[in-house]
Design an enzyme around this catalytic site. Sequence first.
Site, PDB file in Angstrom:
ATOM      1  N   ARG A 168      40.998  35.819  36.944  1.00  0.00           N
ATOM      2  CA  ARG A 168      39.650  36.183  36.485  1.00  0.00           C
ATOM      3  C   ARG A 168      38.881  34.932  36.082  1.00  0.00           C
ATOM      4  O   ARG A 168      37.717  34.774  36.359  1.00  0.00           O
ATOM      5  CB  ARG A 168      39.722  37.160  35.314  1.00  0.00           C
ATOM      6  CG  ARG A 168      39.724  38.627  35.713  1.00  0.00           C
ATOM      7  CD  ARG A 168      40.817  38.962  36.727  1.00  0.00           C
ATOM      8  NE  ARG A 168      40.880  40.370  37.043  1.00  0.00           N
ATOM      9  CZ  ARG A 168      41.672  41.245  36.397  1.00  0.00           C
ATOM     10  NH1 ARG A 168      42.501  40.824  35.438  1.00  0.00           N
ATOM     11  NH2 ARG A 168      41.669  42.512  36.727  1.00  0.00           N
ATOM     12  N   ASP A 197      43.782  37.960  41.931  1.00  0.00           N
ATOM     13  CA  ASP A 197      43.161  39.247  41.594  1.00  0.00           C
ATOM     14  C   ASP A 197      41.872  39.335  42.387  1.00  0.00           C
ATOM     15  O   ASP A 197      41.544  38.415  43.151  1.00  0.00           O
ATOM     16  CB  ASP A 197      42.907  39.357  40.080  1.00  0.00           C
ATOM     17  CG  ASP A 197      43.012  40.804  39.613  1.00  0.00           C
ATOM     18  OD1 ASP A 197      42.253  41.647  40.128  1.00  0.00           O
ATOM     19  OD2 ASP A 197      43.849  41.100  38.749  1.00  0.00           O
ATOM     20  N   HIS A 270      43.734  45.338  43.582  1.00  0.00           N
ATOM     21  CA  HIS A 270      43.239  44.125  42.893  1.00  0.00           C
ATOM     22  C   HIS A 270      43.201  42.940  43.858  1.00  0.00           C
ATOM     23  O   HIS A 270      43.526  41.820  43.472  1.00  0.00           O
ATOM     24  CB  HIS A 270      44.160  43.778  41.706  1.00  0.00           C
ATOM     25  CG  HIS A 270      43.934  44.635  40.491  1.00  0.00           C
ATOM     26  ND1 HIS A 270      42.938  44.378  39.581  1.00  0.00           N
ATOM     27  CD2 HIS A 270      44.582  45.729  40.043  1.00  0.00           C
ATOM     28  CE1 HIS A 270      42.975  45.284  38.605  1.00  0.00           C
ATOM     29  NE2 HIS A 270      43.959  46.130  38.868  1.00  0.00           N
ATOM     30  N   ASP A 332      49.821  47.581  40.168  1.00  0.00           N
ATOM     31  CA  ASP A 332      49.048  48.361  39.191  1.00  0.00           C
ATOM     32  C   ASP A 332      47.713  48.843  39.749  1.00  0.00           C
ATOM     33  O   ASP A 332      47.131  48.219  40.633  1.00  0.00           O
ATOM     34  CB  ASP A 332      48.790  47.538  37.920  1.00  0.00           C
ATOM     35  CG  ASP A 332      48.034  46.251  38.209  1.00  0.00           C
ATOM     36  OD1 ASP A 332      48.334  45.613  39.240  1.00  0.00           O
ATOM     37  OD2 ASP A 332      47.144  45.891  37.417  1.00  0.00           O
ATOM     38  N   GLU A 333      47.269  49.971  39.206  1.00  0.00           N
ATOM     39  CA  GLU A 333      45.891  50.464  39.336  1.00  0.00           C
ATOM     40  C   GLU A 333      45.388  50.576  40.775  1.00  0.00           C
ATOM     41  O   GLU A 333      44.231  50.278  41.051  1.00  0.00           O
ATOM     42  CB  GLU A 333      44.941  49.575  38.520  1.00  0.00           C
ATOM     43  CG  GLU A 333      45.269  49.588  37.049  1.00  0.00           C
ATOM     44  CD  GLU A 333      44.261  48.807  36.201  1.00  0.00           C
ATOM     45  OE1 GLU A 333      43.731  49.412  35.259  1.00  0.00           O
ATOM     46  OE2 GLU A 333      44.015  47.629  36.474  1.00  0.00           O
ATOM     47  N   TRP A 399      53.141  48.714  30.741  1.00  0.00           N
ATOM     48  CA  TRP A 399      51.883  48.315  30.090  1.00  0.00           C
ATOM     49  C   TRP A 399      51.012  49.501  29.698  1.00  0.00           C
ATOM     50  O   TRP A 399      50.262  49.435  28.740  1.00  0.00           O
ATOM     51  CB  TRP A 399      51.103  47.367  31.003  1.00  0.00           C
ATOM     52  CG  TRP A 399      50.412  48.027  32.177  1.00  0.00           C
ATOM     53  CD1 TRP A 399      50.988  48.374  33.360  1.00  0.00           C
ATOM     54  CD2 TRP A 399      49.040  48.409  32.275  1.00  0.00           C
ATOM     55  NE1 TRP A 399      50.061  48.939  34.189  1.00  0.00           N
ATOM     56  CE2 TRP A 399      48.849  48.976  33.548  1.00  0.00           C
ATOM     57  CE3 TRP A 399      47.942  48.318  31.403  1.00  0.00           C
ATOM     58  CZ2 TRP A 399      47.617  49.461  33.988  1.00  0.00           C
ATOM     59  CZ3 TRP A 399      46.704  48.803  31.842  1.00  0.00           C
ATOM     60  CH2 TRP A 399      46.550  49.360  33.115  1.00  0.00           C
ATOM     61  N   ASP A 426      43.935  40.442  25.034  1.00  0.00           N
ATOM     62  CA  ASP A 426      42.501  40.432  25.371  1.00  0.00           C
ATOM     63  C   ASP A 426      41.744  41.442  24.500  1.00  0.00           C
ATOM     64  O   ASP A 426      40.524  41.497  24.540  1.00  0.00           O
ATOM     65  CB  ASP A 426      42.259  40.714  26.864  1.00  0.00           C
ATOM     66  CG  ASP A 426      42.882  42.018  27.350  1.00  0.00           C
ATOM     67  OD1 ASP A 426      43.827  42.526  26.710  1.00  0.00           O
ATOM     68  OD2 ASP A 426      42.408  42.533  28.385  1.00  0.00           O
ATOM     69  N   TRP A 474      44.597  38.839  29.645  1.00  0.00           N
ATOM     70  CA  TRP A 474      43.683  39.006  30.788  1.00  0.00           C
ATOM     71  C   TRP A 474      42.405  38.276  30.440  1.00  0.00           C
ATOM     72  O   TRP A 474      41.973  38.291  29.285  1.00  0.00           O
ATOM     73  CB  TRP A 474      43.407  40.493  31.021  1.00  0.00           C
ATOM     74  CG  TRP A 474      44.666  41.266  31.283  1.00  0.00           C
ATOM     75  CD1 TRP A 474      45.321  42.065  30.396  1.00  0.00           C
ATOM     76  CD2 TRP A 474      45.438  41.297  32.486  1.00  0.00           C
ATOM     77  NE1 TRP A 474      46.447  42.601  30.980  1.00  0.00           N
ATOM     78  CE2 TRP A 474      46.546  42.141  32.257  1.00  0.00           C
ATOM     79  CE3 TRP A 474      45.288  40.694  33.739  1.00  0.00           C
ATOM     80  CZ2 TRP A 474      47.509  42.395  33.242  1.00  0.00           C
ATOM     81  CZ3 TRP A 474      46.246  40.952  34.710  1.00  0.00           C
ATOM     82  CH2 TRP A 474      47.329  41.790  34.458  1.00  0.00           C
ATOM     83  N   THR A 475      41.768  37.655  31.453  1.00  0.00           N
ATOM     84  CA  THR A 475      40.688  36.724  31.107  1.00  0.00           C
ATOM     85  C   THR A 475      39.311  37.119  31.647  1.00  0.00           C
ATOM     86  O   THR A 475      38.473  36.256  31.859  1.00  0.00           O
ATOM     87  CB  THR A 475      41.051  35.303  31.598  1.00  0.00           C
ATOM     88  OG1 THR A 475      41.292  35.349  33.016  1.00  0.00           O
ATOM     89  CG2 THR A 475      42.275  34.767  30.884  1.00  0.00           C
ATOM     90  N   GLU A 476      39.071  38.415  31.856  1.00  0.00           N
ATOM     91  CA  GLU A 476      37.729  38.809  32.301  1.00  0.00           C
ATOM     92  C   GLU A 476      36.657  38.239  31.368  1.00  0.00           C
ATOM     93  O   GLU A 476      35.595  37.826  31.803  1.00  0.00           O
ATOM     94  CB  GLU A 476      37.572  40.329  32.311  1.00  0.00           C
ATOM     95  CG  GLU A 476      38.270  41.034  33.444  1.00  0.00           C
ATOM     96  CD  GLU A 476      39.629  41.549  33.035  1.00  0.00           C
ATOM     97  OE1 GLU A 476      40.276  40.929  32.161  1.00  0.00           O
ATOM     98  OE2 GLU A 476      40.065  42.579  33.586  1.00  0.00           O
TER      99      GLU A 476
HETATM  100  C1  ACM Z   1      47.194  45.853  33.908  1.00  0.00           C
HETATM  101  O1  ACM Z   1      46.770  45.680  32.747  1.00  0.00           O
HETATM  102  N1  ACM Z   1      46.409  46.318  34.868  1.00  0.00           N
HETATM  103  C2  ACM Z   1      48.590  45.607  34.234  1.00  0.00           C
END
Ligand code: ACM
Length: 765
Positions: A168, A197, A270, A332-333, A399, A426, A474-476
């Site tokens: 990010r 990502d 992602h 993930d996601e 997570w 974060d 996480w660095t958004e």
């Molecule tokens: C995550 O926080 N999507 C692993």
Amino acid sequence: MNRNIFLLFLLPFFGRAQQLASIVPEPASVTMENGRFVFSSATSVQFHRGDRELITALYPLFLKFKQAAGFDLGKKKKKSSLSLIEIRLDSRLTNDEAYRLSIKPNRISIRAKTPAGVFYAVQSLLQLLPVQIEENTKQENISWSVPCVQIEDAPRFGYRGVMLDVARHYMPLDFIKKLIDLLAMQKMNRLHLHLTDSQGWRFESKKYPKLMQIGAYRKGTPLNTTYDYNSRPGDSLYGGYYTQKQLKDLVKYAADRFITIIPEIEMPAHSKSALASYPELACLDSTGKRFAYPEHIQDEYCTKDETFEFLDTILSEVMDVFPSPYIHIAGDEASKVNWKTCPLCQKRMKEEGLRTGEELQSYFIRRIEKFVNSRGRNIIGWDEILQGGLAPNATVMSWTGIEGGIKAAQQKHNVIMTPGEYCYFDHYQTNAPGEPVAIGGLTTLPKTYSYDPVPAGLTGDEAKYILGAQGNLWTEFIPEPSKAEYMLFPRSIALAEVDWTPVSRKDYAGFISRLTRYLKRLDVYQVNYSRHLFEIRLNTSLTQGSELMATLSGVPGPYQIHYTLDGSKPVSSSSLYSRPFSIRKSCTLTAAVLVDHQIIDLEKKSLVLHKAVGQQISLQTPPSRYYNKGGDTAWVNGHLGNDDRFNDDDWLGWNGSNFDGTIHFASTTQTSTLHTRFFHEPASGVWVPKIVTVQISDNGVDFKTVAEKKMDVPANAGAAPFTLSWPEADTKYLRIIASPYGAIPSGSPDAGDDAWLFVDEMIVE
Ligand code: ACM
């Protein structure tokens, strides 16, 4: 003896003992003894000089003495019985990372099974020395001595990690090295790098150059870029990547500090950065055409063979650079949306007998696992890899909560615990105003410290699959290292103690006492750590006589809370909190904890006494379970919410329904105005209401509208004030309805979704 005098008498002993063995993370066993060992240029160090790894483990000791004390401990000298440090590997220790550190007036002895244990003994020894040992220039007039002590130590968990998202926001290599140094001081042994990502591809591939030409650079601003991958007019390029040579150097740097770097390559989702570079790896639409690029840039790879050829090649390159036994392949996601219509994915499902998107995802992960296993490595995936069936040898990183970890351990799979509530750095770390913008949530230092990675309910056998816990950054919203440091420290230090220290030796007040000393070491390294060490909590309640009483909590003894209701008075010289106190008029409450006369944590709250405070209320629709921390009465409890965030204890959130609340006054009350605030933050899907209505009733059944007003969309994000007035009226029941904005307009984030509605205190006068 008078009790206080007796306590005074004991204090120097307690105080001294505490000061003498102030080590973070707290060792498993510490026995203080009398006397001190004094280091000098005559001190001789005896160890097996042919063992390179042992030299690596001792290197920080030699280097720091050379720099700060000005003498060379590493030089071979004649054995001195007056000042000797003696290090031996001892195979009888049961844990690979365990050590024994014995300090006597003339002799320090270190025993460990492996050089890693010696490295951790050195870390403890360094923390027993004056803080000046961390300086890289010669320090004058320091007594380089340590107290006599017997330490027997071993980590509770073998996996003690931090994840840094460099996708990010690109993080400079110097910062990653500084982070490795700091993690090593805390005896952590894993750094997980989130290398790819949608917002950026940071791993140099020799085979796929477009990943660096296109995927490593996005068009967008460096902040808030989660959703703005697509270029906009006027945007500048942002990004960067690490060459394989740089990463190999980083791997060595970490290994010299007994830290394994675990690389993560995102899949199947992602992955916009890869798909922007190689659009042919994306799904086809239902008519068999590729989605036009970049308008419909996708998040997920297509499940066709070419994708696996690409990913196998990338993973081969990754495994050539990173010797880690674990390769993180994410998982993930994934929305799996395009897979449902893509003819190639549908063909794959038919051929493989897969019935659902989850099963197709499981096929994807298993196929990748097979490849990674063929190279002698194992995969780690986020807990979504449980969907559709877990790959046979996978380790699960839990997570979304702890359930994934529980399920995987029950299936006899290794697990690393990273539940968001405790381990996501974060998140905000305090409710105090003025914090730098975070992604949301609230993970305070005491919350992280309180975490036990072994979920209740696992059997002893199942618990063995829990390898340890990891903190994730996480660095958004974290564009530069100084902010990363602010979010990581001191929470990662608390997590180091979660991972290392036996539960029976954990104690928050003791941790804070050791931490405040340890932070002086971080000062030497100019770490921009946060000073929010507590979770100062304010609760208010109404007495029988309708007096608003305030209670402060969240700070363990011996620390105390100073507080003032007078904004013009410095909180550092104000009263010490001892018992609940009454609030007689609207004011700003400031509460703070001091250490050595310095404020180390501070909380501020605006309190408003108005006619609805403490009255009986009812809500037609309950707030979202994610945004109801202050409870159903938070809109009439006399506290205002934060000016710049909606995730504190005082904002209540609704999604897809009205705010519809009724105040039932204990006795008929004259009312004529409503002052309140609604939150506005389109970037998070939060919008002010469309219209607000006030109704009055004598019986709680038949209501008459007395005022109604539309709310304009504010120009700026934040708490937006709103006032409504009506002719003064005797009121038994007052009903307030705020109708949400509805569907988010096109052009805004989450367009088409229902806007969230956030409600602050409803001040009735
Ligand atoms: C995550 O926080 N999507 C692993």
